[in-house]
Design an enzyme around this catalytic site. Structure first.
Site, PDB file in Angstrom:
ATOM      1  N   LYS A  23      -2.810 -11.304  -6.286  1.00 18.29           N
ATOM      2  CA  LYS A  23      -4.137 -11.445  -5.693  1.00 18.29           C
ATOM      3  C   LYS A  23      -5.185 -10.621  -6.454  1.00 18.29           C
ATOM      4  O   LYS A  23      -4.901  -9.510  -6.884  1.00 18.29           O
ATOM      5  CB  LYS A  23      -4.034 -10.942  -4.246  1.00 18.29           C
ATOM      6  N   LYS A  50       0.825  -1.210   0.000  1.00 20.24           N
ATOM      7  CA  LYS A  50       0.000   0.000   0.000  1.00 20.24           C
ATOM      8  C   LYS A  50       0.855   1.254   0.000  1.00 20.24           C
ATOM      9  O   LYS A  50       0.493   2.256  -0.613  1.00 20.24           O
ATOM     10  CB  LYS A  50      -0.956   0.005   1.201  1.00 20.24           C
ATOM     11  N   LYS A  86      -9.518  -5.621  -4.964  1.00 20.79           N
ATOM     12  CA  LYS A  86     -10.702  -4.809  -5.168  1.00 20.79           C
ATOM     13  C   LYS A  86     -10.324  -3.345  -5.347  1.00 20.79           C
ATOM     14  O   LYS A  86     -11.151  -2.522  -5.660  1.00 20.79           O
ATOM     15  CB  LYS A  86     -11.692  -4.996  -4.016  1.00 20.79           C
TER      16      LYS A  86
END
Ligand code: TRP
Length: 332
Positions: A195, A113, A198
């Protein structure tokens, strides 16, 4: 009741994906009833990445609606929003002081992130795992059903619990992660080595709200390989492996059981079967979600009742922790 306490959370930071459903939401209903279960929309976690206020509110409602649409019954579990129970933020502060910088620096989610949000690497993003530990430890949680990507965070929660218990005597239950039998980690359809996210809008992510046509199209375009054989080989055939895992999760099978149904078949057959399985599994959940979103007052009522239940328990635990640390008792 089996005497086990189960806690899980989802972030209202983006539209939920098929990964969230198969890896988490789909099996939450199996934990309610027999267990003491708590499910939380973790809005405090979501703001570690900048959120638009109207969108955050909408996504929080949507998260609650996905929980309910997936079969959670507020009479059989505790369903609430994290920001409604202030003990989460309070215990997180305490646990920050029992968490080392070095431990947080090792978290892969933080590293990912931080790389994606270079201009907002805030202290909350860094301390995210301590807040997650607080979520879990406040309720004497035994089991945390989450996708594979949360493993490091659960291990940190365990370490922090043991550390605190070591200093102050038995206070926190040391929680365990429970992973699903298939699709613990649903991978991106276009890049099956990472992964299904979203937060990244692409052809590789199936979102829960998408219509049948879009979902089928994305699955039919999934990246495979040139091997030409359907086998379970995560390293050599990550795309095919992912499709088999998705198929298996939709049918409550293991990937091996799924594989057995595709002997002698081609990639086109596999994709078609996966698309059909996903669409079939999602259709009733999507319909229910739509109904629920039409009445946010009802969702507010669910959240209010859930927060009241959670608050009573959380405040008790927090008082115990405060006393052990040496804070003077709160009068009122
Ligand atoms: N970090 C989790 C995720 O991104 C969400 C989460 C926050 C959570 N607190 C939790 C999950 C407590 C389980 C238990 O998916």
């Amino acid at each position: 009741m089996s005497g086990k306490t189960v806690f899980s959370g989802i972030q209202p930071s983006g539209e939920l994906s098929l990964g969230n459903y198969l890896g988490a939401l789909k099996r939450f209903k199996d934990f309610q009833g027999a267990n003491d279960s708590l499910f939380c929309v973790v809005d405090l976690h979501a703001i570690t990445v900048r959120q638009d206020p109207a969108q955050l509110r909408q996504r929080t409602y949507s998260g609650v609606a996905w929980y309910l649409a997936s079969g959670l019954d507020p009479a059989q579990c505790t369903l609430f929003a994290q920001s409604h129970v202030s003990a989460h933020a309070e215990l997180a502060w305490i646990l920050n002081t029992f968490t080392q910088m070095g431990e947080l620096e090792r978290m892969t989610q933080f590293k990912d992130k931080a790389a994606r949000h270079k201009h907002n690497i805030n202290a909350g993003l860094f301390a995210y795992p301590a807040l997650m530990a607080a979520d879990i430890l406040l309720y004497d949680t035994h089991e945390v059903p989450v996708g594979d990507d949360q493993k490091q965070h659960i291990e940190l929660a365990r370490d922090v619990a043991e550390r605190f218990n070591g200093i102050y005597g038995p206070t926190f239950v040391v929680p365990k992660m429970v992973a699903p039998k298939a699709a613990a980690r649903v991978m991106d359809l276009q890049d099956p080595t990472s992964k299904m996210s979203k937060s990244v809008d692409s052809l590789g992510t199936v979102f829960l709200h998408e219509d049948e046509k879009t979902i089928s199209k994305k699955i039919m375009k999934a990246v495979t390989d040139n091997e030409g054989m359907i086998r379970l080989d995560k390293d050599k055939q990550p795309g095919v492996y992912n499709l088999l895992a998705i198929y298996a999760a939709c049918h409550d099978q293991t990937p091996e059981e799924a594989l057995a149904q595709f002997t002698g078949k081609g990639y086109g057959d596999l994709k078609k079967a996966v698309a059909e399985a996903v669409v079939t599994v999602l259709a009733p959940v999507q319909a229910r979600h739509k109904e629920l979103m039409a009445d946010t007052a009802q969702l507010d009522a669910v959240l209010a009742a859930g927060a009241a239940k959670a608050r009573a328990r959380a405040n008790k635990k927090l008082a115990e922790v405060y006393a052990k640390i040496g804070f003077t008792p709160r009068q009122g």
